[in-house]
Design a protein around this motif. Structure first.
Motif, PDB file in Angstrom:
ATOM      1  N   LEU A  82       0.646  -1.302  -0.607  1.00 51.91           N
ATOM      2  CA  LEU A  82       0.317   0.222   0.102  1.00 51.91           C
ATOM      3  C   LEU A  82       0.768   1.230   0.053  1.00 51.91           C
ATOM      4  N   ASP A  83       0.679   1.856  -1.038  1.00 55.29           N
ATOM      5  CA  ASP A  83       1.779   2.863  -1.347  1.00 55.29           C
ATOM      6  C   ASP A  83       0.534   3.960  -0.546  1.00 55.29           C
ATOM      7  N   SER A  84       0.397   4.594   1.615  1.00 51.67           N
ATOM      8  CA  SER A  84      -0.125   5.708   1.541  1.00 51.67           C
ATOM      9  C   SER A  84      -0.448   6.739   1.079  1.00 51.67           C
ATOM     10  N   GLY A  85       0.594   7.556   0.978  1.00 49.29           N
ATOM     11  CA  GLY A  85       0.517   8.681  -0.359  1.00 49.29           C
ATOM     12  C   GLY A  85      -1.114   9.109  -1.211  1.00 49.29           C
ATOM     13  N   LEU A  86      -0.939   7.785  -1.742  1.00 50.40           N
ATOM     14  CA  LEU A  86      -1.740   7.462  -2.983  1.00 50.40           C
ATOM     15  C   LEU A  86      -2.932   8.116  -2.203  1.00 50.40           C
ATOM     16  N   LEU A  87      -3.819   7.971  -0.928  1.00 50.80           N
ATOM     17  CA  LEU A  87      -4.982   7.743  -0.414  1.00 50.80           C
ATOM     18  C   LEU A  87      -4.927   9.427   0.399  1.00 50.80           C
ATOM     19  N   TYR A  88      -3.928  10.231   0.741  1.00 47.00           N
ATOM     20  CA  TYR A  88      -3.464  11.863   0.518  1.00 47.00           C
ATOM     21  C   TYR A  88      -4.516  11.954  -0.499  1.00 47.00           C
ATOM     22  N   ARG A  89      -3.021  11.815  -1.779  1.00 47.64           N
ATOM     23  CA  ARG A  89      -3.692  12.158  -3.400  1.00 47.64           C
ATOM     24  C   ARG A  89      -4.970  12.099  -3.138  1.00 47.64           C
ATOM     25  N   ALA A  90      -5.248  11.084  -3.299  1.00 50.20           N
ATOM     26  CA  ALA A  90      -7.174  11.044  -3.784  1.00 50.20           C
ATOM     27  C   ALA A  90      -7.905  11.862  -2.936  1.00 50.20           C
ATOM     28  N   GLY A 126      -1.274  19.399  -3.393  1.00 47.42           N
ATOM     29  CA  GLY A 126      -2.289  19.309  -2.426  1.00 47.42           C
ATOM     30  C   GLY A 126      -2.330  18.003  -1.178  1.00 47.42           C
ATOM     31  N   ALA A 127      -1.865  16.750  -1.677  1.00 43.74           N
ATOM     32  CA  ALA A 127      -1.876  15.881  -0.680  1.00 43.74           C
ATOM     33  C   ALA A 127      -1.214  16.578   0.681  1.00 43.74           C
ATOM     34  N   SER A 128      -0.103  17.604   0.061  1.00 40.75           N
ATOM     35  CA  SER A 128       0.706  17.578   1.644  1.00 40.75           C
ATOM     36  C   SER A 128      -0.508  18.735   2.766  1.00 40.75           C
ATOM     37  N   VAL A 174      -3.441  18.634   2.673  1.00 44.16           N
ATOM     38  CA  VAL A 174      -4.765  18.021   3.322  1.00 44.16           C
ATOM     39  C   VAL A 174      -4.229  17.100   4.069  1.00 44.16           C
ATOM     40  N   SER A 175      -3.175  16.722   4.184  1.00 47.40           N
ATOM     41  CA  SER A 175      -2.442  15.383   5.112  1.00 47.40           C
ATOM     42  C   SER A 175      -2.255  16.222   6.686  1.00 47.40           C
ATOM     43  N   ALA A 176      -2.371  16.829   6.211  1.00 52.17           N
ATOM     44  CA  ALA A 176      -1.919  18.355   8.153  1.00 52.17           C
ATOM     45  C   ALA A 176      -3.168  18.004   8.665  1.00 52.17           C
ATOM     46  N   VAL A 234      -9.089  14.805   8.772  1.00 52.39           N
ATOM     47  CA  VAL A 234      -8.701  13.682   6.853  1.00 52.39           C
ATOM     48  C   VAL A 234      -7.235  12.003   7.207  1.00 52.39           C
ATOM     49  N   ARG A 235      -6.255  12.931   8.356  1.00 50.57           N
ATOM     50  CA  ARG A 235      -5.935  12.026   9.100  1.00 50.57           C
ATOM     51  C   ARG A 235      -6.733  10.916   9.811  1.00 50.57           C
ATOM     52  N   ALA A 236      -7.339  11.056  10.751  1.00 47.33           N
ATOM     53  CA  ALA A 236      -8.353  10.175  11.834  1.00 47.33           C
ATOM     54  C   ALA A 236      -9.273   9.521  10.415  1.00 47.33           C
ATOM     55  N   ASP A 272       4.333   2.331   2.429  1.00 48.33           N
ATOM     56  CA  ASP A 272       5.106   3.269   2.615  1.00 48.33           C
ATOM     57  C   ASP A 272       4.603   4.707   3.143  1.00 48.33           C
ATOM     58  N   GLY A 273       5.039   5.367   3.672  1.00 44.10           N
ATOM     59  CA  GLY A 273       4.296   6.673   4.013  1.00 44.10           C
ATOM     60  C   GLY A 273       4.751   7.700   4.848  1.00 44.10           C
ATOM     61  N   ARG A 274       4.963   8.270   5.681  1.00 41.83           N
ATOM     62  CA  ARG A 274       5.472   9.020   6.502  1.00 41.83           C
ATOM     63  C   ARG A 274       5.113   8.845   7.703  1.00 41.83           C
ATOM     64  N   ASP A 275       3.851   8.463   7.822  1.00 40.18           N
ATOM     65  CA  ASP A 275       3.628   7.941   9.403  1.00 40.18           C
ATOM     66  C   ASP A 275       3.467   6.955   9.810  1.00 40.18           C
ATOM     67  N   ILE A 276       3.888   5.741   8.950  1.00 41.03           N
ATOM     68  CA  ILE A 276       3.544   4.187   8.968  1.00 41.03           C
ATOM     69  C   ILE A 276       4.182   3.854   9.671  1.00 41.03           C
ATOM     70  N   GLY A 277       5.509   3.824  10.200  1.00 39.33           N
ATOM     71  CA  GLY A 277       6.449   3.615  11.329  1.00 39.33           C
ATOM     72  C   GLY A 277       5.651   3.801  12.936  1.00 39.33           C
ATOM     73  N   ARG A 322      10.022  21.841   0.216  1.00 37.06           N
ATOM     74  CA  ARG A 322       8.464  22.878   0.700  1.00 37.06           C
ATOM     75  C   ARG A 322       7.345  22.327   1.846  1.00 37.06           C
ATOM     76  N   ARG A 323       7.430  20.298   0.528  1.00 38.02           N
ATOM     77  CA  ARG A 323       7.113  19.472   1.834  1.00 38.02           C
ATOM     78  C   ARG A 323       8.014  19.009   2.157  1.00 38.02           C
ATOM     79  N   ASP A 324       8.679  18.465   2.310  1.00 41.52           N
ATOM     80  CA  ASP A 324      10.053  18.609   3.222  1.00 41.52           C
ATOM     81  C   ASP A 324       9.292  19.002   4.553  1.00 41.52           C
TER      82      ASP A 324
HETATM   83  O1  C5P Z   1       4.250  10.048  -0.359  1.00 41.75           O
HETATM   84  P1  C5P Z   1       3.537  11.355  -1.239  1.00 41.75           P
HETATM   85  O2  C5P Z   1       4.807  11.824  -2.298  1.00 41.75           O
HETATM   86  O3  C5P Z   1       2.657  10.164  -1.966  1.00 41.75           O
HETATM   87  O4  C5P Z   1       2.464  11.821  -0.787  1.00 41.75           O
HETATM   88  C1  C5P Z   1       2.115  12.813  -0.569  1.00 41.75           C
HETATM   89  C2  C5P Z   1       1.597  13.011   0.604  1.00 41.75           C
HETATM   90  O5  C5P Z   1       0.881  13.252   1.227  1.00 41.75           O
HETATM   91  C3  C5P Z   1       2.876  14.230   1.132  1.00 41.75           C
HETATM   92  O6  C5P Z   1       3.837  14.596   1.165  1.00 41.75           O
HETATM   93  C4  C5P Z   1       2.591  14.010   3.111  1.00 41.75           C
HETATM   94  O7  C5P Z   1       2.938  15.525   2.727  1.00 41.75           O
HETATM   95  C5  C5P Z   1       1.465  13.444   2.542  1.00 41.75           C
HETATM   96  N1  C5P Z   1       1.590  11.880   3.434  1.00 41.75           N
HETATM   97  C6  C5P Z   1       1.230  11.838   4.761  1.00 41.75           C
HETATM   98  N2  C5P Z   1       1.042  10.439   5.154  1.00 41.75           N
HETATM   99  C7  C5P Z   1       0.951   9.401   4.153  1.00 41.75           C
HETATM  100  C8  C5P Z   1       1.749   9.531   2.967  1.00 41.75           C
HETATM  101  C9  C5P Z   1       1.509  10.251   2.897  1.00 41.75           C
HETATM  102  O8  C5P Z   1       1.059  13.493   5.706  1.00 41.75           O
HETATM  103  N3  C5P Z   1       1.259   8.385   5.008  1.00 41.75           N
END
Ligand code: C5P
Length: 206
Positions: free
Chosen positions: A29-37, A80-82, A84-86, A90-92, A111-116, A162-164
Motif C-alpha cells: 500500500l502506497d499510503s501517499g495515494l490516499l492523501y493524493r486521492a 495538494g496531498a501535503s 490536506v494531510s495536515a 483527514v488522518r483520522a 510506505d508513507g510518512r507516519d507508518i512506523g 516545501r513538502r519536507d
Molecule cells: O508519498 P507521496 O509523495 O505520495 O505523499 C504525498 C503527500 O501525502 C506527502 O507530502 C505527505 O504530506 C502526505 N502523506 C502523509 N502521510 C503518509 C503518506 C503521505 O502525510 N503516510
C-alpha cells in the motif's frame, strides 16, 4: 510480517516498497495515494484544500478502488496531498483503512510518512529512507519527464523543500523516523543498491 517504509518526498521509498513487497510476497500500500486521492477529489469538485471539514468528508468518502487513477501521480496532486494531510480529521479518517490493510494476512509493506510512528508502531521492520533534497529533486524530474510532464528542476527542488518543511513541522503525525527505525540514506545508491540494502535490513530483523 509488516514492513513500514517512511521517508520524505521522492526518496525512492515507493519503488523500494514495491520491490520489497514482490520479494517477500506481501501486498503493498502506497499510503501517499490516499492523501493524493483526497486532494484530487476536493480539487475536482471545486473544494478548498484548506477547508478541514470538507477534506475530512472527502477522506471518509474515499473509494480505495480509485487509487490507480494516474491523475493522482501528478505534481499538483502531491502538493495538494501535503496540504490536506495536515488536517487531523483527514488522518483520522484514513487510519482504519491503513490499519486493516496491515492486519490482513500475510501482512503488508506500507510506505508513507507516519507508518512506523503512528499507523503500524509494532511493525516487524521499519526503514526510514532518505536522500539529499537535490538528489530527490533530480529523481522526481526524471520521473516526470518519463511520463511526458514538464520538469522544471528549480521548481521541483523548491517543491521538495516545501513538502519536507510542511511534512516535518505539522502538529499531527509529522515526518520523522520511529525510534526503532533503521535509516537508509540512498543519495549515493541506485535503485538496485537501495533494494539490496533494504533486503539486508529486513533479513537481519526477521
Ligand atoms: O508519498 P507521496 O509523495 O505520495 O505523499 C504525498 C503527500 O501525502 C506527502 O507530502 C505527505 O504530506 C502526505 N502523506 C502523509 N502521510 C503518509 C503518506 C503521505 O502525510 N503516510
Amino acid at each position: 510480517m509488516i514492513i513500514a517504509i517512511d521517508g520524505p518526498a521522492a526518496s525512492g521509498k515507493g519503488t523500494l516498497a514495491r520491490r520489497l513487497a514482490a520479494r517477500y510476497g506481501l501486498p503493498h500500500l502506497d499510503s501517499g495515494l490516499l492523501y493524493r486521492a483526497v486532494a484530487h477529489h476536493l480539487a475536482a469538485h471545486g473544494g478548498d484544500l484548506a477547508d478541514a471539514a470538507a477534506a475530512e468528508r472527502a477522506a471518509r468518502a474515499l473509494d480505495p478502488g480509485q487509487l490507480g487513477d494516474p491523475a493522482l501521480r501528478t505534481r499538483g496532486a502531491g502538493e495538494g496531498a501535503s496540504i490536506v494531510s495536515a488536517h487531523p480529521g483527514v488522518r483520522a479518517a484514513l487510519l482504519d483503512f491503513q490499519r486493516s490493510f496491515a492486519a490482513t494476512a500475510p501482512g503488508a509493506v506500507i510506505d508513507g510518512r507516519d507508518i512506523g510512528t503512528v499507523i503500524c508502531p509494532d511493525a516487524d521492520v521499519k526503514i526510514f529512507v532518505t536522500a539529499s533534497p537535490e538528489e530527490r529533486a533530480r529523481r522526481r524530474a526524471l520521473e516526470l519527464e518519463a511520463r511526458g510532464e514538464p520538469a522544471d528542476h528549480a521548481a521541483i527542488l523548491a517543491d521538495v523543500r516545501r513538502r519536507d518543511e510542511r511534512d516535518m513541522t505539522r502538529a499531527t503525525a509529522p515526518l520523522k523516523p520511529a525510534d526503532d527505525a533503521v535509516e537508509l540514506d540512498t543519495t549515493a545508491l541506485d535503485a538496485d543498491g537501495a533494494f539490496a540494502a533494504a533486503v539486508a535490513i529486513v533479513d537481519a530483523r526477521t
